[in-house]
Motif scaffolding. Structure first.
Motif, PDB file in Angstrom:
ATOM      1  N   TYR A 110      -7.089  -1.040   8.681  1.00  7.73           N
ATOM      2  CA  TYR A 110      -8.271  -1.559   7.903  1.00  7.73           C
ATOM      3  C   TYR A 110      -7.924  -2.351   6.605  1.00  7.73           C
ATOM      4  O   TYR A 110      -8.275  -3.228   6.281  1.00  7.73           O
ATOM      5  CB  TYR A 110      -9.126  -0.635   7.860  1.00  7.73           C
ATOM      6  N   LEU A 111      -6.958  -1.659   5.875  1.00 17.82           N
ATOM      7  CA  LEU A 111      -6.450  -1.981   4.598  1.00 17.82           C
ATOM      8  C   LEU A 111      -4.892  -1.917   4.465  1.00 17.82           C
ATOM      9  O   LEU A 111      -4.307  -1.169   4.954  1.00 17.82           O
ATOM     10  CB  LEU A 111      -6.920  -1.072   3.644  1.00 17.82           C
ATOM     11  N   LYS A 112      -4.348  -3.054   3.699  1.00 17.39           N
ATOM     12  CA  LYS A 112      -2.744  -3.038   3.419  1.00 17.39           C
ATOM     13  C   LYS A 112      -2.534  -1.746   2.680  1.00 17.39           C
ATOM     14  O   LYS A 112      -3.202  -1.354   1.628  1.00 17.39           O
ATOM     15  CB  LYS A 112      -2.296  -4.329   2.800  1.00 17.39           C
ATOM     16  N   ALA A 113      -1.388  -1.062   2.960  1.00 16.48           N
ATOM     17  CA  ALA A 113      -0.945  -0.044   2.360  1.00 16.48           C
ATOM     18  C   ALA A 113      -0.837   0.014   0.727  1.00 16.48           C
ATOM     19  O   ALA A 113      -1.175   0.816  -0.153  1.00 16.48           O
ATOM     20  CB  ALA A 113       0.273   0.615   2.943  1.00 16.48           C
ATOM     21  N   ASP A 114      -0.556  -1.483   0.244  1.00 13.65           N
ATOM     22  CA  ASP A 114      -0.429  -1.570  -0.990  1.00 13.65           C
ATOM     23  C   ASP A 114      -1.658  -2.310  -1.876  1.00 13.65           C
ATOM     24  O   ASP A 114      -1.501  -2.953  -2.933  1.00 13.65           O
ATOM     25  CB  ASP A 114       0.798  -2.231  -1.602  1.00 13.65           C
ATOM     26  N   ALA A 115      -2.674  -2.277  -0.926  1.00  9.43           N
ATOM     27  CA  ALA A 115      -3.977  -3.184  -1.535  1.00  9.43           C
ATOM     28  C   ALA A 115      -4.473  -2.319  -2.798  1.00  9.43           C
ATOM     29  O   ALA A 115      -4.485  -1.586  -2.857  1.00  9.43           O
ATOM     30  CB  ALA A 115      -4.998  -3.248  -0.474  1.00  9.43           C
ATOM     31  N   GLU A 116      -4.717  -3.301  -3.601  1.00  7.97           N
ATOM     32  CA  GLU A 116      -5.706  -2.966  -4.790  1.00  7.97           C
ATOM     33  C   GLU A 116      -7.074  -3.186  -4.643  1.00  7.97           C
ATOM     34  O   GLU A 116      -7.730  -4.243  -4.640  1.00  7.97           O
ATOM     35  CB  GLU A 116      -5.157  -3.585  -6.073  1.00  7.97           C
ATOM     36  N   ILE A 117      -7.640  -2.170  -4.134  1.00  9.51           N
ATOM     37  CA  ILE A 117      -9.216  -2.289  -3.567  1.00  9.51           C
ATOM     38  C   ILE A 117     -10.071  -1.218  -4.194  1.00  9.51           C
ATOM     39  O   ILE A 117      -9.237   0.030  -4.295  1.00  9.51           O
ATOM     40  CB  ILE A 117      -9.302  -2.354  -2.359  1.00  9.51           C
TER      41      ILE A 117
END
Length: 216
Positions: A110-117
């Protein structure tokens, strides 16, 4: 239980829930009005934490439905006026996500491992992956915020640890009220837009402080 533990290695010890700048502005009266800490935590639960908890609940629903969880992030950002608070949440969200990608690998679907969210979005995704209910998700967000504020008070003010524990216990009805208010939220548009302007002002001022104990 792991997600609600302050020892979770996601940098939670660097956060005060905005208590440090509030203390700088006079909250607690240099030890003369320590009860204001609990009132401050309760005010957060009624305002900005409701936005975060509802965001987490909606992010969980979006993940379960196979929809883009970034929609919840955009809604949260629109309801979080302070750039400093948005940055702090996204930095911590990235730390949560980095850990979650190792402990619960399905989060990377669902989310990239290094995403800043934003942190509540990551919590919502983890909740979906681990099978937490909407109520559990909202309760986790509420409890985490309350214990962050209370734990920070021990480092910022002359607080008796026994008093701090009693404050957290007394905040549980407010946490359950939050759960009842937001656990039924299912759409991005339904995320509430409560605000706490002074918390925003304090956060912006704190971001440029040269000497500080907590990041936010």
């Amino acid at each position: 239980m792991m997600l609600a533990d302050a020892r979770l290695p996601t940098g939670g010890h660097t956060q005060s829930g905005g208590l440090e700048p509030a203390v700088r502005a006079g909250l607690g009266g240099d030890g003369a009005r320590l009860g204001e800490v609990a009132s401050y935590a309760a005010d957060r639960l009624r305002t900005i934490v409701r936005v975060e908890a509802a965001t987490a609940v909606v992010a969980r629903r979006l993940a379960l439905d196979g929809e883009l969880v970034e929609e919840a992030e955009a809604a949260w950002a629109a309801r979080t006026p302070s750039q400093a608070l948005r940055a702090a949440s996204r930095r911590q969200g990235r730390a949560y996500l980095r850990l979650a990608s190792r402990v619960w690998p399905r989060t990377t679907e669902y989310l990239k491992a290094d995403a800043e969210i934003a942190r509540p979005v990551v919590v919502g995704v983890v909740a979906a992956v681990t099978g937490l209910s909407a109520e559990q998700t909202a309760r986790l967000v509420g409890y985490d915020d309350a214990q962050t504020v209370v734990a920070a008070s021990l480092k910022l003010l002359p607080v008796d640890p026994a008093d701090a524990a009693s404050w957290l216990l007394k905040l549980h009805p407010a946490i359950e009220e939050l759960v009842s208010a937001v656990s039924g939220t299912t759409t991005v548009a339904a995320i509430p837009a409560y605000g706490a302007p002074l918390v925003d002002v304090f956060a912006q001022a704190h971001a440029v402080e040269r000497m500080r104990l907590f990041h936010a």
